[in-house]
Write an enzyme that holds these catalytic residues in place. Structure first.
Site, PDB file in Angstrom:
ATOM      1  N   GLU A 384      16.556  13.165  25.007  1.00 45.54           N
ATOM      2  CA  GLU A 384      16.731  11.816  24.470  1.00 45.54           C
ATOM      3  C   GLU A 384      17.708  10.967  25.279  1.00 45.54           C
ATOM      4  O   GLU A 384      17.673   9.735  25.199  1.00 45.54           O
ATOM      5  CB  GLU A 384      17.238  11.899  23.022  1.00 45.54           C
ATOM      6  CG  GLU A 384      16.261  12.521  22.044  1.00 45.54           C
ATOM      7  CD  GLU A 384      15.076  11.632  21.750  1.00 45.54           C
ATOM      8  OE1 GLU A 384      15.152  10.418  22.027  1.00 45.54           O
ATOM      9  OE2 GLU A 384      14.046  12.133  21.259  1.00 45.54           O
ATOM     10  N   GLU A 416      14.883  37.966  25.922  1.00 52.26           N
ATOM     11  CA  GLU A 416      15.265  37.011  26.951  1.00 52.26           C
ATOM     12  C   GLU A 416      16.750  36.670  26.928  1.00 52.26           C
ATOM     13  O   GLU A 416      17.360  36.445  27.969  1.00 52.26           O
ATOM     14  CB  GLU A 416      14.457  35.708  26.821  1.00 52.26           C
ATOM     15  CG  GLU A 416      13.014  35.813  27.241  1.00 52.26           C
ATOM     16  CD  GLU A 416      12.101  36.227  26.087  1.00 52.26           C
ATOM     17  OE1 GLU A 416      12.614  36.519  24.999  1.00 52.26           O
ATOM     18  OE2 GLU A 416      10.873  36.254  26.298  1.00 52.26           O
TER      19      GLU A 416
END
Length: 573
Positions: A384, A416
């Site tokens: 954003e 991960e």
């Protein structure tokens, strides 16, 4: 302190040893003239581990220095290396032996140091980043060409792997012929009775065969540009080295078989030669070895049972026995509690913003690193900022454990967060003006810890955002922002209170930073590009509110400034 870089190829195993490799600030460039040794590769379908170790022992003997105090070894190879960099999981039959963990274990035992493994194209990409080739809001295709065709994608600062899979360009084929075969520099060298690629590139007797090869290579480059929407293709590897030795202008010769200018999707695609050739993999391997050593040195281990994010919210809490209204009311109460507790950290966030302003004004980047919910919330904040404040897209980056390309689908399927982020940080080529914010609710994600440790070693400003304030600071970063969100109603579900607190903290940080950078006047965001009707109307409203300019005059000023409100305001001031 010595580091070894090794590139295991189908034809040669190449290696280099560097002493006192500097890894801080702007001094992370390795002199191109470092000495490279090579031995014949023993790889074939039935190679034994002993044969690999014998070849490596022969390579090490060529360094002719004391091999004590080796601090780290970085190794690259063709094929798919698992996300954690532990082992080769998929490759051609001649690489089968490298799937066996024994050879790597023997190396680690011999030198008593970290041994890191990475795909050769990814290693070349790290080498390119270390050399300053990769930058901006672009997509690069890195193409090492040797025995086969390697390929790695760098997109806007990140290794780009949709589906968490290496882009296997070499496996594409038609009429039973794969790109690996068509692009093979070793196959081209085999035309010469001395197996000398430079002679094939230089001598007229190979002209017709050479033309077929170059035409095929140009087609492969074109295919890659179309498939992956590339801005630039960078060639490296053995083909580049041979072309240099032969005085063969590879870029011009390939260019004859590409449209001029070479365009895809209405944009020009550039093809560039990396003069470092095969050395790029070794540069990348050395950087990887040093980075993994730094990350491992400062790793902090947490006891799972002691993590507040995993502790039950309160004794006797049984939401399964509540009705919906009671559950929602309890969730609301907990969220208010987390928001109020954040007050303790407001001064910390403010002080970090003040430390960041000068770095960002001097061209630094904001880099968020997170795992799971933390990474996704960070990405939401980062995406954003450019459209809201006109901040350059290439100067705010988010890294998420597992890769950002599929973060909206699934990301936490293969441990991960326990992997190292060092390869990702190396691809960003961290500088001293960069600001790296790591987010891990529990604080335990090694992906985040390793990123901060490496960024700190390179002189960047580093901050960890986690639920609890540490008793004595953290060794892998400069600062800590405690979220103080407390225990979750559902133990371990940090997308709830911790996620909300993370969103607030990042909003406070990024919004205040943008205000300090002059992106806001009054209650208005003023440095935006008007890319849709809503933004045009907003810009016109801001001009009326701040300068009493409206109607045709407001639109005329915006058009003259290419619809960039910030430029209009600069002219008015």
């Amino acid at each position: 302190m010595k580091y070894i870089g090794i590139d295991i190829g189908g034809t040669w195993i190449k290696g280099t040893l560097v002493d006192n490799y500097s890894f801080s600030g702007e001094k992370n460039k390795i002199d191109q003239g470092f000495e490279v040794k090579k031995v014949k590769s023993p790889l074939h379908e039935d190679t034994k581990v002993a044969e690999v170790m014998e070849a490596l022992t022969e390579l090490f003997s060529m360094f002719k220095v004391n091999l004590e105090n080796i601090m780290g070894i970085g190794i690259s190879t063709p094929g798919i290396v698992d996300y954690h960099g532990l082992r080769l999981v998929s490759a051609g039959p001649h690489l089968n032996v490298l799937k066996n963990l024994q050879w790597k274990s023997e190396l680690k035992s011999k030198f008593q140091c970290p041994v890191s493994l990475i795909n050769d194209a990814d290693a070349a990409a790290i080498g390119l980043a270390e050399r300053g080739y990769l930058n901006g809001n672009k997509t690069y295709g890195v193409m090492p060409i040797g025995t086969g065709l390697g390929f790695s994608i760098w997109r806007n600062g990140r290794r780009w792997r949709p589906g968490k899979v290496l882009p296997l360009l070499g496996e594409i084929g038609f009429a039973d012929v794969k790109y690996n075969y068509l692009a093979s520099a070793s196959r081209l060298a085999g035309l010469d009775n001395k197996n000398d690629l430079a002679r094939v590139l230089k001598l007229d007797q190979y002209y017709s065969k050479r033309e077929i090869y170059l035409k095929n290579l140009a087609s492969i480059i074109h295919t890659a540009a179309v498939l992956y929407d590339l801005d630039e293709v960078i060639l490296c590897g053995g083909l580049v080295d041979a072309a240099r030795d032969a005085g063969f202008n590879l870029i011009t010769e390939i260019g004859r078989h590409l449209s001029n200018p070479f365009k895809v999707f209405n944009k020009t695609v550039h093809v560039r030669i990396a003069k470092e050739g095969n050395n790029l993999q070794l540069i990348g391997n050395l950087a990887l070895a040093q980075g993994e050593l730094v990350a491992a040195k400062y790793k902090v281990n947490y006891e799972y049972g002691a993590l507040e994010t995993e502790t039950p919210y309160e004794s006797g809490f049984r939401p399964e026995k509540m009705n919906s209204a009671e559950i929602i009311n309890k969730l609301w109460e907990a969220e208010q509690e987390a928001g109020l507790q954040m007050e303790k950290s407001l001064s910390v966030i403010a002080s970090i913003v003040d430390k960041c302003v000068a770095k960002i004004e001097n061209g630094g980047r904001i880099i968020y690193v997170g795992a799971g919910t933390s990474g996704r919330v960070a990405a939401m904040d980062a995406v954003e900022i450019p459209c809201t404040y006109g901040f350059p897209e290439d100067r705010i980056v988010t890294l998420i454990a597992g890769g950002i390309s599929d973060a909206a689908f699934e990301i936490e399927s293969d441990f991960e967060e326990d992997a190292s982020a060092v390869p990702e940080l190396l691809l960003l080529n961290i500088k001293t003006n960069d600001v790296v914010i790591g987010i891990s609710a529990s604080g335990s994600a090694y992906y985040v810890q390793s990123a901060l440790a490496m960024a700190k070693a390179k002189g960047a400003l580093t901050t960890m955002m986690q639920v609890n304030p540490p008793a004595d600071g953290l060794p892998f970063c400069d600062h800590v922002i405690p979220l103080n969100s407390g225990r979750e109603l559902i133990g371990g579900s940090t997308r709830m209170k911790a996620g909300t607190a993370t969103k607030k903290a990042l909003n406070f940080f990024s919004s205040t930073l943008m205000i300090k950078l002059g992106k806001v006047i009054g209650s208005h965001m003023v440095d935006v590009v008007c890319t849709n009707d809503k933004l045009v109307e907003r810009a016109q409203g801001i001009l009326k509110s701040l300068y009493d300019i409206e109607g045709n005059e407001a639109m005329d000023r915006l058009k003259k400034a290419n619809m960039h409100l910030g430029d209009v305001i600069k002219d008015l001031n």
